[in-house]
Design an enzyme around this catalytic site. Sequence first.
Site, PDB file in Angstrom:
ATOM      1  NE  ARG A 319      -7.379 -41.966 -35.863  1.00 33.76           N
ATOM      2  CZ  ARG A 319      -8.550 -41.870 -35.476  1.00 33.76           C
ATOM      3  NH1 ARG A 319      -9.387 -42.918 -35.294  1.00 33.76           N
ATOM      4  NH2 ARG A 319      -9.063 -40.724 -35.676  1.00 33.76           N
ATOM      5  CG  HIS A 463       0.136 -36.631 -37.217  1.00 32.93           C
ATOM      6  ND1 HIS A 463       0.790 -36.484 -38.221  1.00 32.93           N
ATOM      7  CD2 HIS A 463       0.613 -37.508 -36.549  1.00 32.93           C
ATOM      8  CE1 HIS A 463       1.972 -37.439 -38.336  1.00 32.93           C
ATOM      9  NE2 HIS A 463       1.540 -38.237 -37.126  1.00 32.93           N
ATOM     10  CD  GLU A 464      -3.591 -39.401 -39.843  1.00 34.57           C
ATOM     11  OE1 GLU A 464      -4.810 -39.763 -39.783  1.00 34.57           O
ATOM     12  OE2 GLU A 464      -2.813 -38.869 -40.741  1.00 34.57           O
ATOM     13  N   GLY A 465      -5.507 -37.775 -35.160  1.00 35.55           N
ATOM     14  CA  GLY A 465      -6.515 -37.786 -34.067  1.00 35.55           C
ATOM     15  C   GLY A 465      -5.712 -37.635 -32.890  1.00 35.55           C
TER      16      GLY A 465
END
Length: 617
Positions: A319, A463-465
Amino acid sequence: MYRPEMTYRHTTGFLLYDWLDVESLRSRPRFADHSRETFDSVLDTCERIARDKFAPFNRVADTEEPWFDGERVHLPESSHAAARAYVESGMLAAAQDYELGGMQLPCVVEMAANSFFSKAAIGIGGGGMLTSGNANLLMAHGTPLQREVFARNEFAGRFFGTMCLSEPQAGSSLSDIVTRATPDGDDFESDPLGPRYRLRGNKMWISNGEHELAENIVHLVLAKIPGADGKLVPGTKGISLFIVPKKLVNTDGALSGERNDVALAGLNHKLGYRGIPNTLLNFGEGKYPVRGGSGAIGYLVGQPGEGLRCMFHMMNEARIAVGLGATTLGIAGYEASLDYARSRPQGRPIGPGGKDATQPQTPIIQHADVKRMLLAQKSYCEGALALALYCARLVDEQHTGEPAASAEAALLLEMLTPIAKSWPSEWCLEANSLAIQVLGGYGYTRDFAVEQYWRDNRLNMIHEGTHGIQALDLLGRKVVMQGGKGLALLASKVGATIERARAVLPLAEHADSLAAAWQALTDATKAAWATGDPEEALANATPYLQAFGHTVIAWIWLDVGLCARAKFAESQSNDALRGKLAAMRYFFHYELPRVAAWLEVVQSRDDTCRTMNEAMF
């Protein structure tokens, strides 16, 4: 005109050495062999490789997309050359122990050095982040042999890594994954590489899931081990983590010659970020039967049911890296639009009598509105870069600081990770949009790079949350964890900067503005949770995230501004420092006032969105 003191390299140097004082890390045993010269050497090497092997092929990676012939995924030769150059640089293992072939670099220097690659061509260089993150997870949670066989070979660049979380039917809802892992034979627990299972299921949106850039691909896969009744445990508590190599290996890391039952089902065709293959993978469908049957062979990492906890080690690292990648794309667009604005003649100055058509046209950078767009980009991107490097510096403090400082850094990092990922993803994307606007019609064509930067950056809010997930994490968990201890710690850091700035007359007004914004944020946090109803509190989590992020960036800018002003006092002819102070001023005058509007719906627990009936759409 080329100005060395205005380059990205100069900006990173200012943040590392003048603001974050990374040279002080040399007093710690882990970094004792280093000096400013060794740090600079790494930065210079990465800048050179990025310039020579990545930047010239950014458009190639975009236009010559990965393609699948039914057996192999094809990438341009320039992508293979860039991957080789990156591996040879040693950056995959840069922060690791000497014994692992690493350099024992501080995380903050490593991330700054890697940023040159993402700035030059993020669609080529993004695989390195996944591989090092994969290996770092195994170093933290794997067995000694898993670290030796898989992580060490990833650090060496023999193997590349992935993270396999999402599934077509589940997306970000990991509690709903249905990939199954069943014990492989009666002796499954005695495999030297870890308890051995057979995995069956599908994983979607897997970056670098299939390619030939390395000898092997190490998939880290989330799956559920069925209970005695054959049913999967509902929720996230039933999730375990497995190493699933594309090609099976022996205990010495050599390839065994056996292809694992992992098959590429297809490639996803993306808006941007095209140089990195994005895949749908089928595990255990029987296309590549292995050791007498179907089912992908995987080795358990950690304990059953602790897969998500282990995976968060990689996810949190990713992140921050996503935020930094978004930042560098914003900076790339800013630099391109700045160069264009300096060279593009259009329009004439307006005097008391209007425009004088007999006068020569002026470069558009002389127009106030173009300056506004450039200043906005500069304030977003340099503020985001400072935040990312600050977070990386916290990682170093967490790992090498004294116990009290280490614990404080870990808590502060928990608080800031949602912001470090989400804020650059939103506002450096806005910077890319402004870069297109500066170029006008030319910016909307593929003849100039700024449209690709925008397309590449649009992924980072997803992406990545996703943005919304980061918002729920911040307001639903981070600000209330440990009774609000993390929020109080961050408040103390913000407060300390405010007090220092109040003692510097030109910055006192900004300090007061930041204090008011922080108080409004504190009040809104309490108001959001006043009823104790999560549905009410979290209905406006995204405006809260935006307000929180803007307030944090204002704090970062004020702290950077204090440093810049102190340096400026030494040499009043430094235009780079003047530029930083101007960007700080812009952020406080044009951006921080947005916070009040975002917090209004949070403070009142506005129910407009929450009570909207589906039929009303």
